[in-house]
Design a protein around this motif. Structure first.
Motif, PDB file in Angstrom:
ATOM      1  N   ILE A  39       0.870  -1.181   0.000  1.00  0.00           N
ATOM      2  CA  ILE A  39       0.000   0.000   0.000  1.00  0.00           C
ATOM      3  C   ILE A  39       0.899   1.221   0.000  1.00  0.00           C
ATOM      4  O   ILE A  39       1.780   1.346   0.850  1.00  0.00           O
ATOM      5  N   LYS A  40       0.689   2.096  -0.954  1.00  0.00           N
ATOM      6  CA  LYS A  40       1.429   3.343  -0.976  1.00  0.00           C
ATOM      7  C   LYS A  40       0.508   4.429  -0.404  1.00  0.00           C
ATOM      8  O   LYS A  40      -0.647   4.527  -0.805  1.00  0.00           O
ATOM      9  N   ASN A  41       1.044   5.217   0.518  1.00  0.00           N
ATOM     10  CA  ASN A  41       0.315   6.382   1.030  1.00  0.00           C
ATOM     11  C   ASN A  41      -1.023   6.109   1.713  1.00  0.00           C
ATOM     12  O   ASN A  41      -2.026   6.718   1.386  1.00  0.00           O
ATOM     13  N   VAL A  67       5.637  -7.540   3.863  1.00  0.00           N
ATOM     14  CA  VAL A  67       5.179  -6.147   3.756  1.00  0.00           C
ATOM     15  C   VAL A  67       6.128  -5.396   2.835  1.00  0.00           C
ATOM     16  O   VAL A  67       7.357  -5.511   2.965  1.00  0.00           O
ATOM     17  N   ASP A  68       5.558  -4.625   1.916  1.00  0.00           N
ATOM     18  CA  ASP A  68       6.364  -3.831   0.990  1.00  0.00           C
ATOM     19  C   ASP A  68       6.873  -2.556   1.679  1.00  0.00           C
ATOM     20  O   ASP A  68       6.098  -1.860   2.351  1.00  0.00           O
ATOM     21  N   ASP A  69       8.103  -2.271   1.532  1.00  0.00           N
ATOM     22  CA  ASP A  69       8.740  -0.989   1.945  1.00  0.00           C
ATOM     23  C   ASP A  69       8.897  -0.747   3.446  1.00  0.00           C
ATOM     24  O   ASP A  69       9.848  -0.082   3.852  1.00  0.00           O
ATOM     25  N   ARG A  70       7.938  -1.183   4.242  1.00  0.00           N
ATOM     26  CA  ARG A  70       7.811  -0.689   5.622  1.00  0.00           C
ATOM     27  C   ARG A  70       8.165  -1.734   6.679  1.00  0.00           C
ATOM     28  O   ARG A  70       7.355  -2.585   7.042  1.00  0.00           O
ATOM     29  N   VAL A  82       9.997  -8.525   4.963  1.00  0.00           N
ATOM     30  CA  VAL A  82       9.776  -7.187   4.423  1.00  0.00           C
ATOM     31  C   VAL A  82      10.486  -7.107   3.076  1.00  0.00           C
ATOM     32  O   VAL A  82      11.496  -7.783   2.852  1.00  0.00           O
ATOM     33  N   GLN A  83       9.929  -6.308   2.175  1.00  0.00           N
ATOM     34  CA  GLN A  83      10.501  -6.161   0.824  1.00  0.00           C
ATOM     35  C   GLN A  83      11.025  -4.739   0.685  1.00  0.00           C
ATOM     36  O   GLN A  83      10.244  -3.783   0.743  1.00  0.00           O
ATOM     37  N   LEU A  84      12.335  -4.589   0.533  1.00  0.00           N
ATOM     38  CA  LEU A  84      12.948  -3.261   0.530  1.00  0.00           C
ATOM     39  C   LEU A  84      13.540  -2.916  -0.830  1.00  0.00           C
ATOM     40  O   LEU A  84      14.296  -3.704  -1.413  1.00  0.00           O
ATOM     41  N   GLU A  87      15.534   2.601  -2.431  1.00  0.00           N
ATOM     42  CA  GLU A  87      15.375   3.860  -1.702  1.00  0.00           C
ATOM     43  C   GLU A  87      14.732   3.683  -0.327  1.00  0.00           C
ATOM     44  O   GLU A  87      14.452   4.655   0.370  1.00  0.00           O
ATOM     45  N   ASP A  88      14.519   2.436   0.066  1.00  0.00           N
ATOM     46  CA  ASP A  88      13.946   2.164   1.393  1.00  0.00           C
ATOM     47  C   ASP A  88      15.069   2.032   2.427  1.00  0.00           C
ATOM     48  O   ASP A  88      16.225   2.342   2.137  1.00  0.00           O
ATOM     49  N   MET A  89      14.728   1.535   3.602  1.00  0.00           N
ATOM     50  CA  MET A  89      15.738   1.342   4.647  1.00  0.00           C
ATOM     51  C   MET A  89      16.862   0.445   4.119  1.00  0.00           C
ATOM     52  O   MET A  89      16.590  -0.590   3.507  1.00  0.00           O
ATOM     53  N   ALA A 105      14.849  -8.002  -1.309  1.00  0.00           N
ATOM     54  CA  ALA A 105      15.304  -6.757  -1.928  1.00  0.00           C
ATOM     55  C   ALA A 105      14.692  -6.628  -3.315  1.00  0.00           C
ATOM     56  O   ALA A 105      14.733  -7.575  -4.102  1.00  0.00           O
ATOM     57  N   SER A 106      14.121  -5.454  -3.598  1.00  0.00           N
ATOM     58  CA  SER A 106      13.603  -5.194  -4.948  1.00  0.00           C
ATOM     59  C   SER A 106      14.757  -4.671  -5.784  1.00  0.00           C
ATOM     60  O   SER A 106      15.335  -3.631  -5.453  1.00  0.00           O
ATOM     61  N   VAL A 107      15.089  -5.368  -6.858  1.00  0.00           N
ATOM     62  CA  VAL A 107      16.232  -4.949  -7.686  1.00  0.00           C
ATOM     63  C   VAL A 107      15.818  -4.828  -9.151  1.00  0.00           C
ATOM     64  O   VAL A 107      14.983  -5.584  -9.641  1.00  0.00           O
TER      65      VAL A 107
HETATM   66 MG    MG Z   1       8.773  -1.462  -2.545  1.00  0.00          MG
END
Ligand code: MG
Ligand code: TZP
Length: 207
Positions: A39-41, A67-70, A82-84, A87-89, A105-107
């Motif tokens: 979920i973005k935003n 969980v994506d990003d967070r 978690v999927q980073l 530009e994430d942590m 990791a998203s690459v």
């Molecule tokens: Mg992501």
């Protein structure tokens, strides 16, 4: 950590297409082996409420929950991982904070793939394999780009981007551990059936 087998049908939520909880339930009924909350935003509180529901459902079906990003949402909802993205942590920071989480990791290139593996990622989400309306600005690496990553990487790799029932065999034949899918499943009229059909194709190729 033997989570590799559970990456084979990795379904990602998208509220632009369907409600997260309903579609998660239907995807699990159809045989999804992993679910990612993306979920973005949205308000953090809302993400946590949805994440907790997805945790319950995925546990019932013995599927993994990411969980994506967070990282905060992943920890707060007892996710498996978690999927980073780049530009994430940073991966080393995430590993320090949450040593027991699976870090994906998203690459989007071989360089990013090598860097993520070196930093200690547990698996990669690599793409976009094909152009996709779901993420218009994404870099497209093609089947060849995916193959190059697979040649150089030892950790599990999940392919993402524009994967559907027609092209999934071609993707699986590269030797990926799984496919991550949004629109071909969440955007389908019948999410359960779209998942079931996809799972059947996957089982024919990944033994
Ligand atoms: Mg992501
Ligand atoms: N990252 C790379 S491509 C993509 C993401 C999140 C979108 C995948 O969605 P779809 O609808 O399966 O192409």
């Amino acid at each position: 950590m033997n989570f590799r087998k559970k990456l084979k049908l990795y379904v990602i939520t998208d509220r632009r297409l369907k409600d997260e909880i309903k579609s998660t339930k239907q995807a699990l009924e159809g045989g999804a082996t992993s679910i990612q909350l993306r979920i973005k935003n949205a308000p953090t509180k809302e993400m946590i409420e949805i994440g907790k529901e997805i945790r319950k459902l995925t546990s019932e079906y013995d599927a993994l929950y990411f969980v994506d990003d967070r990282l905060d949402i992943a920890l707060a909802t007892n996710a498996d991982g978690v999927q980073l993205g780049p530009e994430d942590m940073p991966i080393p920071t995430a590993k320090e904070i949450a040593p027991n989480l699976i870090i994906g990791a998203s690459v989007y290139s071989l360089e990013e793939a090598l860097k993520a593996e070196k930093e200690g990622a547990d698996y990669l989400g690599a793409g976009a394999v094909f152009p996709t309306p779901t993420k218009l600005d994404v870099r497209v690496i093609g089947i060849d780009g995916l193959k190059k990553i697979l040649e150089s990487i030892k950790i599990p790799v999940v392919a993402i981007g524009g994967i559907n029932h027609e092209n999934v065999k071609e993707v699986l034949k590269t030797g990926v551990d799984g496919v991550a899918i949004i629109s071909a499943i969440i955007g389908a009229e019948n999410v359960r059936k779209a998942t079931e059909d996809m799972r059947k194709i996957i089982e024919e190729v990944i033994k």
